[in-house]
Design a protein around this motif. Sequence first.
Motif, PDB file in Angstrom:
ATOM      1  N   UNK A 133       0.823  -1.223   0.000  1.00 25.37           N
ATOM      2  CA  UNK A 133       0.000   0.000   0.000  1.00 25.37           C
ATOM      3  C   UNK A 133       0.854   1.270   0.000  1.00 25.37           C
ATOM      4  N   UNK A 134       2.024   1.196  -0.622  1.00 25.78           N
ATOM      5  CA  UNK A 134       2.903   2.360  -0.705  1.00 25.78           C
ATOM      6  C   UNK A 134       2.339   3.365  -1.705  1.00 25.78           C
ATOM      7  N   UNK A 135       2.453   4.639  -1.413  1.00 22.97           N
ATOM      8  CA  UNK A 135       2.065   5.800  -2.225  1.00 22.97           C
ATOM      9  C   UNK A 135       0.557   6.043  -2.258  1.00 22.97           C
ATOM     10  N   UNK A 136      -0.238   5.171  -1.653  1.00 27.70           N
ATOM     11  CA  UNK A 136      -1.687   5.384  -1.670  1.00 27.70           C
ATOM     12  C   UNK A 136      -2.179   6.159  -0.449  1.00 27.70           C
ATOM     13  N   UNK A 298       5.108   9.031  -7.685  1.00 25.85           N
ATOM     14  CA  UNK A 298       4.587   9.552  -6.415  1.00 25.85           C
ATOM     15  C   UNK A 298       5.442   9.066  -5.255  1.00 25.85           C
ATOM     16  N   UNK A 299       5.852   7.796  -5.290  1.00 28.46           N
ATOM     17  CA  UNK A 299       6.698   7.261  -4.224  1.00 28.46           C
ATOM     18  C   UNK A 299       8.025   7.988  -4.122  1.00 28.46           C
ATOM     19  N   UNK A 301       8.673  11.080  -5.114  1.00 27.71           N
ATOM     20  CA  UNK A 301       8.414  12.436  -4.628  1.00 27.71           C
ATOM     21  C   UNK A 301       8.147  12.447  -3.130  1.00 27.71           C
ATOM     22  N   UNK A 302       7.434  11.423  -2.634  1.00 26.54           N
ATOM     23  CA  UNK A 302       7.181  11.332  -1.195  1.00 26.54           C
ATOM     24  C   UNK A 302       8.493  11.204  -0.421  1.00 26.54           C
ATOM     25  N   UNK A 303       9.402  10.376  -0.921  1.00 25.05           N
ATOM     26  CA  UNK A 303      10.695  10.208  -0.251  1.00 25.05           C
ATOM     27  C   UNK A 303      11.474  11.517  -0.207  1.00 25.05           C
ATOM     28  N   UNK A 304      11.481  12.238  -1.314  1.00 27.61           N
ATOM     29  CA  UNK A 304      12.221  13.503  -1.384  1.00 27.61           C
ATOM     30  C   UNK A 304      11.614  14.531  -0.429  1.00 27.61           C
ATOM     31  N   UNK A 305      10.279  14.661  -0.453  1.00 30.99           N
ATOM     32  CA  UNK A 305       9.614  15.676   0.374  1.00 30.99           C
ATOM     33  C   UNK A 305       9.781  15.372   1.856  1.00 30.99           C
ATOM     34  N   UNK A 306       9.563  14.107   2.252  1.00 29.93           N
ATOM     35  CA  UNK A 306       9.660  13.747   3.667  1.00 29.93           C
ATOM     36  C   UNK A 306      11.095  13.921   4.171  1.00 29.93           C
ATOM     37  N   UNK A 307      12.057  13.517   3.357  1.00 31.51           N
ATOM     38  CA  UNK A 307      13.449  13.676   3.759  1.00 31.51           C
ATOM     39  C   UNK A 307      13.840  15.156   3.829  1.00 31.51           C
ATOM     40  N   UNK A 308      13.285  15.975   2.945  1.00 29.25           N
ATOM     41  CA  UNK A 308      13.584  17.409   2.937  1.00 29.25           C
ATOM     42  C   UNK A 308      13.039  18.084   4.198  1.00 29.25           C
ATOM     43  N   UNK A 309      11.843  17.642   4.636  1.00 30.80           N
ATOM     44  CA  UNK A 309      11.205  18.281   5.785  1.00 30.80           C
ATOM     45  C   UNK A 309      11.816  17.796   7.100  1.00 30.80           C
ATOM     46  N   UNK A 310      11.972  16.469   7.251  1.00 29.05           N
ATOM     47  CA  UNK A 310      12.388  15.915   8.539  1.00 29.05           C
ATOM     48  C   UNK A 310      13.890  15.689   8.630  1.00 29.05           C
ATOM     49  N   UNK A 311      14.521  15.362   7.507  1.00 26.40           N
ATOM     50  CA  UNK A 311      15.976  15.246   7.485  1.00 26.40           C
ATOM     51  C   UNK A 311      16.540  14.286   8.518  1.00 26.40           C
ATOM     52  N   UNK A 312      17.484  14.792   9.327  1.00 26.52           N
ATOM     53  CA  UNK A 312      18.194  13.944  10.282  1.00 26.52           C
ATOM     54  C   UNK A 312      17.278  13.383  11.357  1.00 26.52           C
TER      55      UNK A 312
END
Length: 319
Positions: A133-136, A298-299, A301-312
């Motif tokens: 159920x990834x990206x849904x 979509x998957x 983009x989700x990885x990029x956005x989440x990593x950009x926001x939360x990072x370390x």
Amino acid sequence: MDRQRDNGVARDMGHMGVMNRHSSWGQQLRYGTLRVSSGINNFGSVQVHLLLCNLASWVVVFLCLMKGIRSVGKVVYVTVLVPYILLTMLLIRSCMMPGSGEGILYFLRPDFSRLASVQVWLEALLQGFYSTSVTYGALITMSSYNNFYNRPLKDVVLVTVIGEVSSILCGLVVFSTLGFMAHQAQIPISEVVSSGSGLGFIIYPEAIAQLPVSQLWAVLFFIMLFMMGIDSMFGLTETTTAGLIEACPKYLQQRRMCVTAGVCLVGFVVSIPFVTEGGIYLFQLMEWYASSFSTLLIGCLECVVINWIYGKTMWHNLR
């Protein structure tokens, strides 16, 4: 790549016609249940019996989700566990039939030459994304109800393992039955293998009809299919409902039941074209064009956005 998908759509649409010529179950599905039109340019009329079934499904989804996570948390004990029990029963019964061993070997024996086909990688991509159920959005929505400091690594491993083990279990059930069908018809298993709606509503019912006490196994099989479909809708519907409520929590938080009813109503109305005479063509187009490489995009983009926001912080919590 579009040509590959177009060929896949044409293949799946044409499969119903092939099964219609060779199977009474194909005739029943095509002319009795779906009443398929001549082509996608002719949607025809709404099928009342399918419309009522669609309505009943959405009513069940609403009743299970009307109180949010509190109600669905109790319902999934039934809708998740019962399919596993029924699958195990079907597997045991199928393995007792002649030819089931050949079917299981066909399922487990790898054909490395197929790795050169783009179609195989596309199907593998869809299978991985569907089973987990990834990206849904469902995983993110459900995990949002966890404690904020919950360590997600164990949950990620558990979800992945359970999803793939479930896929293997379903494969064993299906191919043991297909092996029995091939043995009965004295034809290679490759000529029996199907996919999509052809597998669930033509091939498998035809196999069940040949089992002793076929009515019992048919009821159990379709109960299992219904519960698995409803389970999938739980996550998608709750994701939409939770998103709307969090967008306007001041006005909608105390009106969750109304929001859930509205989402289910819109879902029902939007799904009406799928219960027309040409609905199966629209279904195949949606299956291929809305759920193929778009899920991969979509998957990513989700990885990029989440990593950009939360990072370390995210990587620290994973450990």
